[in-house]
Structure formats: C-alpha cells, structure tokens
Design an enzyme around this catalytic site. Sequence first.
Site, mmCIF file in Angstrom:
data_model
loop_
_atom_site.group_PDB
_atom_site.id
_atom_site.type_symbol
_atom_site.label_atom_id
_atom_site.label_comp_id
_atom_site.label_asym_id
_atom_site.label_seq_id
_atom_site.Cartn_x
_atom_site.Cartn_y
_atom_site.Cartn_z
ATOM 1 N N LYS A 111 1.042 -1.063 -0.123
ATOM 2 C CA LYS A 111 -0.046 -0.035 -0.066
ATOM 3 C C LYS A 111 0.912 1.235 0.127
ATOM 4 O O LYS A 111 0.532 2.248 -0.594
ATOM 5 C CB LYS A 111 -0.782 0.103 1.296
ATOM 6 C CG LYS A 111 -2.025 -0.987 0.925
ATOM 7 C CD LYS A 111 -3.022 -0.828 2.345
ATOM 8 C CE LYS A 111 -3.992 -1.853 2.022
ATOM 9 N NZ LYS A 111 -5.138 -1.897 3.387
ATOM 10 N N LYS A 194 -7.582 -11.542 -8.063
ATOM 11 C CA LYS A 194 -8.549 -11.698 -6.989
ATOM 12 C C LYS A 194 -9.633 -10.841 -7.334
ATOM 13 O O LYS A 194 -9.522 -9.724 -7.783
ATOM 14 C CB LYS A 194 -7.706 -11.495 -5.706
ATOM 15 C CG LYS A 194 -8.749 -11.702 -4.385
ATOM 16 C CD LYS A 194 -7.767 -11.614 -3.213
ATOM 17 C CE LYS A 194 -8.852 -11.553 -2.069
ATOM 18 N NZ LYS A 194 -8.139 -11.368 -0.724
ATOM 19 N N LYS A 197 -13.321 -4.740 -6.254
ATOM 20 C CA LYS A 197 -14.054 -3.648 -7.119
ATOM 21 C C LYS A 197 -12.939 -2.761 -7.589
ATOM 22 O O LYS A 197 -13.335 -2.352 -8.769
ATOM 23 C CB LYS A 197 -14.582 -2.844 -5.822
ATOM 24 C CG LYS A 197 -15.987 -3.208 -5.686
ATOM 25 C CD LYS A 197 -16.834 -2.181 -4.826
ATOM 26 C CE LYS A 197 -18.301 -2.871 -4.768
ATOM 27 N NZ LYS A 197 -18.279 -3.130 -3.230
#
Length: 327
Positions: A111, A194, A197
Amino acid sequence: MSRIFSGIQPSGSLHIGNYLGAVKNWAELQHKYESFFCIVDYHAITVPYEPADLRARTADMALGLLAAGLDPSKCTLFVQSMVPEHTELAWIFNTLTPLGELERQTQFKEKASKEQSVPAGLLNYPVLQAADILLYRAELVPVGEDQLQHLELSREIARKWNTRFDPPKQAYFPEPKGLLTPARRIMGLDGQAKMSKSLGNTVELLEDPKSIWEKLKPAVTDPKRVRRTDPGTPEVCNIYHLHKAFSPTETVDHVAVQCRSAGWGCIDCKKVLHESMEKELIPIRARAAEIAANPAKMKKDLAAGADHARAVASGTMKEVKEKMGLA
Ligand code: SF4
C-alpha cells in the site's frame, strides 16, 4: 463456547468474492461460536476518502451482511467507530510494537508503495487490527491466507503485553488462532486476479440476474478452448471454480465431464452456472429488499450490536488499565 472476531472494510455493497471468501462462512460460524463481526470504518480512513461516501458504504455493507445471512440475534454485528475502545487499546499496543515489525508487513509495503505521502495510520493498521481482536479476547479469527501475517503480529502483541503486564500467568489475552475460510480466494471474471472492486472484475451479491448474465457471457475461460469442439481443462477455468462454489457436486462433476469431452460449449456451461447462482442469490436479494424497506430496524440492530460490543470492550479496558497502572 469459543469466541471469534472478524472485520470487514466498509467497501460498499458486497461482491461474490467477499461473500464466498468470508461472509458465507461467517453466517455458518455464528451458530457455532460466540461471534463478533465488525465493519472496520477506522481502518477505512487510512486511505483518502469522502465522508458522505464512507457513511453510504458503511450502510451498504451492513445491509449486505444482513442480507447474506448474519443474524443480529445470533451474532454481534457492529460498526467499529461506535466502540471507541478499539482505538484506546490500539494506542496501548502501539507503545509495545516495534517499528521494524510494522515496516516489514507485506500489505503495508504494497500500500505504501502506491502513496506519495504515507500516513502513520497505514503503518499502524495491523496494531489496530490486533486491538480489534484482543479487545474481545477472541480465541479464533476467520481469515484468508493473505491475512495470516497480520494475525501473527496480533499473537506477538498479545504475548508481549501478557509478559509485561500479566505476571505470573501471562495469559490475559489469548493468542488468537486463524480459522481458515474454506472457499478461500475467488478470482475475478477476468480470471487474472482476485475479485476486487478496484479491478472492475466483480459480480455484486445484489446484482440483477440480467446484468450478471451480461458479465458471465464474456468472462474468461480455459484459454486453450478456442473452438467449440476443443476439449477443455476445467481446473484452469474460473467458471469451473465458480461452479464449485455455487453448484451441487453432481453438477460440478458433470461440468468437468462436459468440458473435457467438449460436450458443452462455454456458453452452455455458463448458463448452468447462472442458474446455480440464481438459486443462492434470489433469497439474498429478497432479504436485502426487506432490510432496505425498513432502515430504522437496521439502525437499531447495529446500535444494539455496538451496545453489546461496548459492554465487553469496556470490561476488557477496565482490567487492562488496572494492570497497567492507568487511571
Ligand atoms: S466448458 Fe465450462 S469449465 Fe470448461 S472451459 Fe468452458 S466455461 Fe470453463
């Protein structure tokens, strides 16, 4: 009865990856364990967001969880920020957690590499996660394999705190163990990554049947099945794995035979999958419509969940503070 805790990000409506990878399992676990399920909105604010959007996503997630089968009379379902003890315990754990441990966390590295300026909250995310679990002194945590590293950190924090503040037993916080979710990783319709959204490869749990079919039709299958007459290898095909999640065993076996022998084309196979999905999704959509028609009831259920969570959490904090010499 053992206690379990699990959290989910308020990412808005659930997609079938969240459902099969976690929430469907939670709906079964709530009958076997004393279960705490939390919509982790404090975690969600570690990345940029809009307040009105976060509120809407939290409400959508609550609706999805209830529609998917979480029953407020069987489990404690609540929103994290309604129980301030989560951040209180996280602060305490921050004072015990080595910086190096946090910097080594794979999810942080991933991240942080996407952010120009990295907020401290992103680094301390797993400490809040440890607090989420240990606040309820949960023994088990339903997790996917990708979350095992964070869970190991929670176990380490529990050990550290116990050694420092709970002599001679050193056992106030149980070291939580992972309860691996059987359905595990659900790939997106692109068959590449995976279901997520942000990648636009999802089927929403409450999506209408026509729209689901429009997404299934072009979904990636065995790339070596170029012509209708080419025999396929079901194991490499995401549609086959979705059959395993939605279709009865006899159908799954039949799919494998029809694929290997080129008895079915991929569209035939997808039609059968669509029917199987509908059998499971129709009652979920009906429950969602009922819940959406009575928002006051959902609000009341979440408030009752938070009241119960807070009662347990404040009991833990009282003991923790006593043992630590805090007021
Ligand atoms: S027949 Fe079904 S399992 Fe086989 S490649 Fe096509 S979609 Fe996949």
